[in-house]
Design a protein around this motif. Sequence first.
Motif, PDB file in Angstrom:
ATOM      1  N   LEU A   8      30.092 -41.912 -23.120  1.00 31.30           N
ATOM      2  CA  LEU A   8      29.796 -40.744 -22.263  1.00 31.30           C
ATOM      3  C   LEU A   8      28.254 -40.471 -22.087  1.00 31.30           C
ATOM      4  O   LEU A   8      27.595 -40.172 -21.006  1.00 31.30           O
ATOM      5  N   ILE A  29      28.735 -30.342 -22.407  1.00 29.37           N
ATOM      6  CA  ILE A  29      27.681 -30.737 -21.326  1.00 29.37           C
ATOM      7  C   ILE A  29      26.288 -30.173 -21.526  1.00 29.37           C
ATOM      8  O   ILE A  29      25.180 -30.698 -21.276  1.00 29.37           O
ATOM      9  N   CYS A  70      32.736 -35.114 -18.920  1.00 29.84           N
ATOM     10  CA  CYS A  70      32.748 -34.144 -20.407  1.00 29.84           C
ATOM     11  C   CYS A  70      33.758 -33.331 -20.524  1.00 29.84           C
ATOM     12  O   CYS A  70      34.210 -33.055 -21.424  1.00 29.84           O
ATOM     13  N   ILE A  98      33.964 -37.456 -28.399  1.00 34.36           N
ATOM     14  CA  ILE A  98      32.550 -37.055 -27.849  1.00 34.36           C
ATOM     15  C   ILE A  98      31.792 -36.486 -28.980  1.00 34.36           C
ATOM     16  O   ILE A  98      30.939 -35.820 -28.513  1.00 34.36           O
TER      17      ILE A  98
END
Length: 451
Positions: free
Chosen positions: A196, A169, A153, A164
């Motif tokens: 992810l 995170i 991440c 993303i």
Amino acid sequence: MEDGIALNKTVILQRNNVLKAVKLIPEKVIVFERMRFKPENAVGLPFGSVFEVKNGDLNPVNSSLSLEEMETAGEDNRNLVDTHGKSQTLNREDLIQMKEDGATGKEIVQSLVENSSSFAGKTVFSQKKYLKKKQKKHLAYLQLLKPTSRLICKLYQEREPAKICHMRIDSMSQLLTSTNVRHGSKVAVFETCSGLLLGMVLERLAGKGSIVNLHPGETPVNLFAVSHFNFPDEYWDNLHSLPLHKLAPLLAGNSFQSTFDESNKTTCESEVPLESNDSSTDIANENNSKHEIAIPVDIKAVENLNEKACNGPLKRKLSLSDKEKTAIRVERQKKRFNHQKAAWELLESRNMDALIVASRFHPTPIVLSLLEVLAVSKPFAIYFEYKEALMELFVRLSVSGAAINLQLTDTFMRQYQVLPERTHPHVMMRGHGGYLLTGIKVRPFSAQQEK
């Protein structure tokens, strides 16, 4: 999973604050931060090992240059005078000559310290700052780390945050915590975060449970981030994909066979035969540019062009016969068909344990449809970059009575530098991490009243 560094596996390269995911292929030269090396010397060593790049090879080292090796420090910087670089007796030509003579980066940094007239008078903090700056420039050190959710991440955050959806995170962690994803759960996921979030769910399930990956289009979108986790084969057996547009026939009560037979019939009528004329290549290119389903191209034409080219990887890939290529394609279609059937059966039971949505599309129509396959009293979590879309969904769910305990939160995380007498928040950090809408599905009040 293997605990050490191995070939044909992905590792995270780290130098200072720069991260890069690389697959270690035998005899392949890796380029990272202007360093070129081969990975063979790192095989078998534990993750987290530090290496020095020298002569194109990785040499394990214990640690970099430490401050304890230096002279004593001054009390403060009151006696330091800006001499515009005259405090350093080594010039650029001397450094180039040292590198040509084979001096290591540690020796160069040591020489810079010894030839600096002002280094001994600096405070401990100034000396560390000076060393860190010189080490970053002259030491060819790097660290090989095990791929984890946090590192992958962070990698995307620094390089391509749009892939993303600008998620941090802490936002991803709250998605998994809010939906109580655990060993053996059945999770429905709709995401456009390069895989992810899907990889984090697979990591949390640890080979037990089931995941239904709903995706736009006929085939899953870019899931490149999942390949960085080095999951074993049994993890992939629990991952099933289903196109999102197949959800409407499922909720309408149609059978899997009838839905996919009609879809396959339409696809076959629109496809061009394998041995077609040269115009098939143009048609395929046109469709690829529009991000539509690719039509098979004329393989014979490609092979004729390949015969004129030099020996390369493309020639080895196209060395199979047409029957072998057809067999491989049929086997892939059969495998995808079985996974779609398994996903259909899971959603048809309408007994999923959790629902997670994180995409660049407007969440309201997607979530309202996917709530139908979620079991009653089960949690759901939706991530979006902007709060306006989640506010609309919040109102729709509140009015319909389909969910309780609705919470719309703004995720925020402040990172700190923790050092002796220098603990403070980072000066540069991201100020936005998106918004989360969480809740628990219930039966609408009207349905209970009718019963």
